[in-house]
Structure formats: structure tokens, C-alpha cells
Design a protein around this motif. Structure first.
Motif, PDB file in Angstrom:
ATOM      1  N   THR A   8     -13.796  25.630  86.718  1.00 47.84           N
ATOM      2  CA  THR A   8     -14.363  26.690  85.834  1.00 47.84           C
ATOM      3  C   THR A   8     -15.670  26.018  85.258  1.00 47.84           C
ATOM      4  N   LYS A   9     -16.598  26.897  84.877  1.00 49.88           N
ATOM      5  CA  LYS A   9     -17.819  26.285  83.888  1.00 49.88           C
ATOM      6  C   LYS A   9     -17.414  26.631  82.574  1.00 49.88           C
ATOM      7  N   LYS A  11     -16.418  26.626  78.910  1.00 54.69           N
ATOM      8  CA  LYS A  11     -16.046  25.547  78.243  1.00 54.69           C
ATOM      9  C   LYS A  11     -14.986  25.895  77.172  1.00 54.69           C
ATOM     10  N   ILE A  14     -11.703  25.034  79.074  1.00 52.47           N
ATOM     11  CA  ILE A  14     -11.480  23.727  79.399  1.00 52.47           C
ATOM     12  C   ILE A  14     -10.618  23.365  77.966  1.00 52.47           C
ATOM     13  N   SER A  29     -14.177  19.536  84.095  1.00 55.80           N
ATOM     14  CA  SER A  29     -14.663  20.920  84.708  1.00 55.80           C
ATOM     15  C   SER A  29     -15.388  20.391  85.923  1.00 55.80           C
TER      16      SER A  29
END
Ligand code: IMP
Length: 196
Positions: A8-9, A11, A14, A29
Motif C-alpha cells: 500500500t502507499k 500511510k 501502515i 510500504s
């Protein structure tokens, strides 16, 4: 420390995931490992998309990869935005605008018809193994206004009746205990313990 790549990008995700998996794992990531690719989420289900993302990144990196696909299903809108949650009204449209649109579509609709749920499917891809998935859901209703500053996405309009709060009014710890992704990840944590 065991390293896991999370495809995933986002944040926000994450942060949630690192908090749940704890100190035994470092969650990175795809950007943090220097990959800059977008995987087309063209599946019709959360499962298809999660498996596709995890498997493609695993093949590129030859490492253990987790991916999730999640979204908000609103019963009054026939399950929309569903798998299109991120792309609903355009990927770059701010969530204040998306959330305002949904509130407008459900204006004057009584509480019983405002039922909705967040769904999360997590896929684990390990080189030379079949992918494994877990699923988690949280039931709620679409509120009548946006409330709360925490979380992301549709959190300000997702009202959880028994808590009398939207998910944007929960701390990260509170949200992780009850959220769709929290539940799917708790199951995945058990699987990871056996596999890694
Ligand atoms: P994904 O990144 O393809 O899984 O897209 C998930 C989308 O669903 C996000 O971009 C949000 O719009 C929505 N979503 C998923 N989980 C949550 C959550 O915990 N809070 C708010 N919105 C969420």
C-alpha cells in the motif's frame, strides 16, 4: 525482526498495521523499499484485489507480502462504493467532498435504512506458497453529519451505534480493536506466527 512488505502507499494503513502486528515485525510500504508501481485493482471482489496486489509484489520482490483491499458498503446504495471506495467520485477527490455527497444521497433517510459496513480482506503471499486470505467487517450506519478528526477516508460519516461515535472519533488503539482491518489482521497475525 521479521520484515513484511505491505502493498500500500497509504500511510494511515501502515500505521494501523504496524500497531496491530507489534514489535516482532517491521512493516514496510512499497515506497519504503523503493518500488514505485501501481497495481490495477480490477477485481470484482475484495478477495481478488487483495490476492492480486500481494502476489504481484511478492513476485517482484521475492519476499513475504501482505496486501489488503477494503471498502465501505452502504446498503441503501446497493453496496456502493464497495470495491470502488478509493475511486468513488475520482481518486483525487477530497474525502470531505465524497462524504458530503454520500450524506446528501442519504438525506432524510431514516436510521434503519442507513446500515453500512467496512470490509477488509487481507492477503498473504509467500514465495512458492498459495496465497492465504482473512476477512474482517464492522457494522455501522451512515451518520447525519461528519464527525471526528482521526482516521481517514469515510471514517467521519461511519457511525458505530453501540459506541455512540463515528470511527473518526476513535483513537487508533480503539479503532484497531474493533475495525474491519483490525479483525482481519488479528486473524492474519496468527497465520503469520505459523508461517514465518
Ligand atoms: P483500498 O486502499 O483499495 O483498500 O481502498 C480502500 C478505500 O476504502 C479507502 O481509500 C477508503 O476510501 C475506504 N476505507 C477502507 N478502510 C477504511 C477505514 O478504516 N476508514 C475509512 N475509510 C476506509
Amino acid at each position: 525482526m521479521k520484515e513484511i512488505i505491505f502493498a500500500t502507499k497509504n500511510k494511515g494503513k501502515i500505521k494501523e498495521i504496524q500497531a496491530i502486528l507489534g514489535n516482532d515485525y517491521t512493516v514496510k510500504s512499497i515506497e519504503e523499499i523503493g518500488l514505485n508501481i501501481d497495481i490495477l485493482e480490477d477485481g470484482k471482489t475484495f478477495e481478488e484485489n487483495a490476492i492480486k496486489k500481494a502476489t504481484e509484489i511478492m513476485k517482484i520482490t521475492n519476499k513475504t507480502v501482505l496486501a489488503d483491499d477494503s471498502g465501505l458498503q452502504i446498503d441503501y446504495l446497493n453496496g456502493e462504493p464497495g470495491v470502488y471506495s478509493a475511486r468513488y467520485m475520482g481518486e483525487d477527490t477530497p474525502y470531505e467532498i465524497k462524504n458530503a455527497k454520500i450524506l446528501e444521497l442519504l438525506k432524510d433517510i431514516e436510521e434503519e435504512k442507513r446500515t453500512a459496513r467496512f470490509v477488509s480482506v487481507i492477503a498473504l503471499a509467500i514465495p512458492n506458497k498459495e496465497p492465504i486470505t482473512t476477512i474482517g467487517t464492522i457494522e455501522g450506519i451512515i451518520g447525519y453529519e461528519m464527525k471526528g478528526e482521526n482516521g481517514f477516508g469515510y471514517d467521519p460519516i461511519f457511525y458505530i451505534p453501540y459506541l455512540e461515535k463515528t470511527s473518526a472519533q476513535l483513537s487508533l488503539e480503539e479503532k484497531n480493536k474493533i475495525s474491519h482491518r483490525g479483525k482481519a489482521l488479528e486473524q492474519m497475525k496468527k497465520i503469520l506466527k505459523e508461517m514465518m
